[in-house]
Design a protein around this motif. Structure first.
Motif, mmCIF file in Angstrom:
data_model
loop_
_atom_site.group_PDB
_atom_site.id
_atom_site.type_symbol
_atom_site.label_atom_id
_atom_site.label_comp_id
_atom_site.label_asym_id
_atom_site.label_seq_id
_atom_site.Cartn_x
_atom_site.Cartn_y
_atom_site.Cartn_z
ATOM 1 N N GLY A 137 14.565 76.844 30.285
ATOM 2 C CA GLY A 137 13.246 77.283 30.711
ATOM 3 C C GLY A 137 13.064 78.739 31.034
ATOM 4 O O GLY A 137 12.110 79.103 31.709
ATOM 5 N N GLU A 138 13.953 79.610 30.566
ATOM 6 C CA GLU A 138 13.970 80.977 31.077
ATOM 7 C C GLU A 138 13.286 82.006 30.176
ATOM 8 O O GLU A 138 13.339 83.196 30.467
ATOM 9 N N THR A 139 12.618 81.589 29.127
ATOM 10 C CA THR A 139 12.085 82.529 28.134
ATOM 11 C C THR A 139 10.714 83.080 28.524
ATOM 12 O O THR A 139 9.873 82.372 29.069
ATOM 13 N N ILE A 140 10.488 84.348 28.201
ATOM 14 C CA ILE A 140 9.163 84.967 28.297
ATOM 15 C C ILE A 140 8.722 85.342 26.887
ATOM 16 O O ILE A 140 9.486 85.957 26.132
ATOM 17 N N SER A 141 7.511 84.942 26.519
ATOM 18 C CA SER A 141 7.036 85.165 25.151
ATOM 19 C C SER A 141 5.537 85.439 25.174
ATOM 20 O O SER A 141 4.948 85.655 26.238
ATOM 21 N N THR A 142 4.915 85.433 24.017
ATOM 22 C CA THR A 142 3.465 85.573 23.886
ATOM 23 C C THR A 142 2.954 84.462 22.977
ATOM 24 O O THR A 142 3.718 83.852 22.223
ATOM 25 N N THR A 143 1.661 84.208 23.023
ATOM 26 C CA THR A 143 1.094 83.199 22.130
ATOM 27 C C THR A 143 1.293 83.600 20.667
ATOM 28 O O THR A 143 1.556 82.758 19.813
ATOM 29 N N GLN A 144 1.201 84.895 20.378
ATOM 30 C CA GLN A 144 1.361 85.361 19.001
ATOM 31 C C GLN A 144 2.801 85.214 18.517
ATOM 32 O O GLN A 144 3.044 84.853 17.361
ATOM 33 N N ASP A 145 3.765 85.471 19.397
ATOM 34 C CA ASP A 145 5.160 85.267 19.017
ATOM 35 C C ASP A 145 5.476 83.791 18.816
ATOM 36 O O ASP A 145 6.263 83.431 17.925
ATOM 37 N N LEU A 146 4.880 82.934 19.622
ATOM 38 C CA LEU A 146 5.111 81.500 19.451
ATOM 39 C C LEU A 146 4.549 81.005 18.125
ATOM 40 O O LEU A 146 5.089 80.073 17.526
ATOM 41 N N LEU A 147 3.468 81.617 17.666
ATOM 42 C CA LEU A 147 2.962 81.275 16.333
ATOM 43 C C LEU A 147 3.977 81.679 15.268
ATOM 44 O O LEU A 147 4.180 80.942 14.283
ATOM 45 N N LYS A 148 4.621 82.813 15.439
ATOM 46 C CA LYS A 148 5.663 83.226 14.486
ATOM 47 C C LYS A 148 6.816 82.227 14.477
ATOM 48 O O LYS A 148 7.369 81.899 13.417
ATOM 49 N N TYR A 149 7.185 81.751 15.653
ATOM 50 C CA TYR A 149 8.233 80.726 15.766
ATOM 51 C C TYR A 149 7.803 79.445 15.040
ATOM 52 O O TYR A 149 8.563 78.864 14.252
ATOM 53 N N ASP A 150 6.578 79.031 15.309
ATOM 54 C CA ASP A 150 6.007 77.847 14.664
ATOM 55 C C ASP A 150 6.056 77.975 13.141
ATOM 56 O O ASP A 150 6.472 77.046 12.425
ATOM 57 N N GLN A 151 5.669 79.145 12.619
ATOM 58 C CA GLN A 151 5.650 79.346 11.174
ATOM 59 C C GLN A 151 7.072 79.401 10.591
ATOM 60 O O GLN A 151 7.312 78.924 9.480
ATOM 61 N N ALA A 152 7.996 79.960 11.347
ATOM 62 C CA ALA A 152 9.387 79.993 10.879
ATOM 63 C C ALA A 152 9.956 78.584 10.767
ATOM 64 O O ALA A 152 10.758 78.289 9.855
ATOM 65 N N LEU A 153 9.533 77.691 11.655
ATOM 66 C CA LEU A 153 9.949 76.289 11.546
ATOM 67 C C LEU A 153 9.328 75.645 10.310
ATOM 68 O O LEU A 153 9.997 74.914 9.565
ATOM 69 N N TYR A 154 8.046 75.905 10.084
ATOM 70 C CA TYR A 154 7.379 75.349 8.905
ATOM 71 C C TYR A 154 8.004 75.866 7.612
ATOM 72 O O TYR A 154 8.136 75.130 6.630
ATOM 73 N N ASN A 155 8.388 77.138 7.598
ATOM 74 C CA ASN A 155 8.858 77.776 6.365
ATOM 75 C C ASN A 155 10.346 77.621 6.108
ATOM 76 O O ASN A 155 10.877 78.189 5.150
ATOM 77 N N GLY A 156 11.033 76.878 6.967
ATOM 78 C CA GLY A 156 12.448 76.614 6.743
ATOM 79 C C GLY A 156 13.364 77.786 7.032
ATOM 80 O O GLY A 156 14.510 77.801 6.584
ATOM 81 N N LYS A 157 12.894 78.771 7.794
ATOM 82 C CA LYS A 157 13.732 79.934 8.098
ATOM 83 C C LYS A 157 14.780 79.637 9.164
ATOM 84 O O LYS A 157 15.754 80.378 9.294
ATOM 85 N N LEU A 158 14.565 78.565 9.931
ATOM 86 C CA LEU A 158 15.433 78.311 11.073
ATOM 87 C C LEU A 158 16.296 77.066 10.920
ATOM 88 O O LEU A 158 17.481 77.087 11.261
ATOM 89 N N VAL A 159 15.700 75.978 10.465
ATOM 90 C CA VAL A 159 16.381 74.685 10.445
ATOM 91 C C VAL A 159 16.012 73.955 9.162
ATOM 92 O O VAL A 159 14.901 74.117 8.643
ATOM 93 N N SER A 160 16.924 73.145 8.659
ATOM 94 C CA SER A 160 16.641 72.366 7.446
ATOM 95 C C SER A 160 15.528 71.364 7.719
ATOM 96 O O SER A 160 15.337 70.901 8.848
ATOM 97 N N GLU A 161 14.808 71.018 6.667
ATOM 98 C CA GLU A 161 13.705 70.063 6.792
ATOM 99 C C GLU A 161 14.213 68.707 7.280
ATOM 100 O O GLU A 161 13.578 68.049 8.114
ATOM 101 N N ALA A 162 15.365 68.292 6.799
ATOM 102 C CA ALA A 162 15.922 66.991 7.197
ATOM 103 C C ALA A 162 16.216 66.958 8.695
ATOM 104 O O ALA A 162 15.926 65.963 9.376
ATOM 105 N N SER A 163 16.772 68.040 9.223
ATOM 106 C CA SER A 163 17.089 68.082 10.655
ATOM 107 C C SER A 163 15.824 68.085 11.499
ATOM 108 O O SER A 163 15.751 67.421 12.544
#
Length: 503
Positions: free
Chosen positions: A266-292
């Motif tokens: 629970g220790e992270t500080i972020s912004t709504t815009q950065d969280l959207l980037k995280y969300d998109q990286a998950l959608y685009n397969g940049k972070l984790v495989s689709e199966a996982s």
């Protein structure tokens, strides 16, 4: 040629309809959040996107009530337990690299871990049965009250513990930060990096999250530099309070999180815009495989084969309502602030919200998701119960009654709700206060509001039961029995009523 013209006309009209729908959706979202803000129910940021494109984004109110510094689209915010999705992502990355299996026991990587039957999957799904770290380390903090415990102290502090599991792994579900502190240790062991540096290299950098960081100390101990652009948590001590107090001024919170400076949950500080980037990286397969990812978005089944009661997957909460597709989320909350990241996996829709002074970010996000998908959402209304209680205390019963009559006539803007009056009445009763704050009871006002609730909702058994409870607590036994008897007349299954009346 006519056919081609007809097709072009259809495409043109479709485009106009889509633009009109988009404008109408944006207008509806604007009305909804503006009404919340005007009602003093929302103070924070909202970002809503569809297929990665922002369709609505707005900042409301103050990031710091004391200095009157406004929220902006780039205001940084403690996202609290949304951090758990980072830790889950890290574990899934290590799984994708073949460095671990979700079925691996924790002791495979942390030999001094005292609970042999717990697996990585149990930790990710909050089904380990582990006691909370404050229970496990209570003797340490009592012996050394000023100690600051970090992740490296966790296993050393509990390796010889005699405290048993709360239940056998996989038998039940309960949400506990300890699970993710242990997962962070596994990430550190396998990667050779601190959990903060792992996040920076393997999540923030590939996602392009340039405004996300990890403070030196968790919760309520931010440095002046860290607070410069921070959404400061503020807390209302009572529902009827007309002012906020800074959460970092509450001694209990400051001391508790001074002792436990753990990472991974629970220790992270972020912004709504950065969280959207995280969300998109998950959608685009940049972070984790689709199966996982798909495996993470399935509610964990307990040992008896049933889904856990929260429908929690592997680091993600799964919504039961799949009307518009599969929706997953994770909330984050600390005293005085709530945040949420909601993702419609099928429609590629994203809602990100933080709210200062309120724990309703998730409720607002679900409403926003419904508006985004054309579902009607009730207009926000003012909580007349809280306003009534505040007026009763400050101005008196006559002014409070006048305000209530106004609210009854203006149902478009005020909500006259049984549960709201019940909640504020218990708050006035003052049996306990959050975070060990001083208790300020108002028993006469409390009894007046409990009685009022029986007049507003005379067919509800619960209002009589609650009034009876309040009368009992304030020493009015005979009157309490009458109220309990009335509640039993309306609900013969009211066990508390029967117990008090000697039935």
């Amino acid at each position: 040629m006519k056919t081609l013209k007809f097709i072009c006309l259809i495409l043109f009209l479709t485009s106009l309809l889509q633009d009109a729908f988009g404008q109408n959706t944006s207008t509806q979202l604007q009305k909804y959040f503006s009404a919340l803000h005007q009602n003093q129910q929302f103070n924070g940021n909202v970002l809503i996107a569809e297929k990665g494109k922002v369709v609505f984004e707005q900042a409301y109110g103050y990031a710091d009530f004391d200095s009157k510094r406004l929220n902006t689209l780039s205001t940084e915010v403690p996202i609290a337990s949304i951090t758990k999705t980072f830790t889950a992502t890290a574990i899934l990355q290590l799984k994708d690299k073949g460095l671990l299996k979700l079925t691996d026991p924790v002791i495979k990587f942390l030999p001094d871990f005292p609970y042999a039957g717990i697996t990585i999957r149990n930790l990710l799904s909050h089904t380990s049965g582990m006691p909370s770290f404050d229970v496990l380390l209570d003797s340490v903090t009592k012996a050394r009250p000023d100690t600051v415990l970090t992740n490296k102290d966790l296993i050393a502090g509990i390796k010889n513990t005699k405290i048993p599991l709360n239940y056998q792994p996989g038998e039940k579900w309960n949400y506990d930060n300890t699970n993710f502190a242990v997962l962070a240790l596994i990430v550190e062991k396998l990667s050779g990096l601190s959990i903060d540096n792992y996040f920076k290299i393997h999540i923030l950098k590939p996602a392009g999250m340039t405004h996300t960081f990890f403070p030196a100390f968790t919760f309520y101990h931010y440095s002046e530099g860290e607070k410069k652009n921070l959404a400061i948590p503020y807390f209302k001590p009572y529902s009827y309070s007309d002012s906020y107090i800074r959460s970092d001024s509450i001694l209990f919170l400051a001391k508790y999180w001074h002792n436990y400076n753990f990472r991974g949950f629970g220790e992270t500080i972020s912004t709504t815009q950065d969280l959207l980037k995280y969300d998109q990286a998950l959608y685009n397969g940049k972070l984790v495989s689709e199966a996982s990812l798909q495996a993470a978005f399935i509610p964990y089944r307990l040992n008896n084969g049933e889904y856990n009661r929260a429908w929690y997957g592997l680091g993600w909460q799964v919504d039961r309502d799949s009307t518009f597709g599969k929706v997953v989320n994770h909330t984050g909350g600390i005293a005085g602030l709530s945040a949420v990241l909601v993702r419609n996996i099928n429609l590629h829709q994203t809602v990100i919200i933080y709210s200062i002074g309120s724990d309703n970010a998730h409720i607002y996000a679900i409403d926003a998701m419904n508006i985004l998908n054309g579902r009607r959402v009730a207009a926000p209304k003012k909580n007349i119960a809280n306003l009534y209680a505040a007026t009763l205390l400050t101005t008196g019963p006559k002014a409070a009654a006048s305000l209530l009559e106004k609210a009854k006539r203006d149902t478009a803007n005020y909500a006259v709700n049984e549960d709201d009056f019940n909640a504020v009445a218990y708050d006035l009763l003052g049996s306990e206060a959050a975070y060990q704050l001083p208790v300020v009871p108002h028993p006469i006002a409390a009894l007046a509001v409990f009685k009022l609730n029986t007049e507003l909702f005379p067919t509800s058994w619960n209002v009589y039961d609650s009034y009876g409870d309040a009368l009992r607590q304030t020493g009015h036994k005979a009157e309490a029995i009458k109220m309990y008897q009335k509640s039993i007349e309306l609900n013969p299954k009211n066990e508390d009523g029967w117990v008090f009346c000697g039935g």
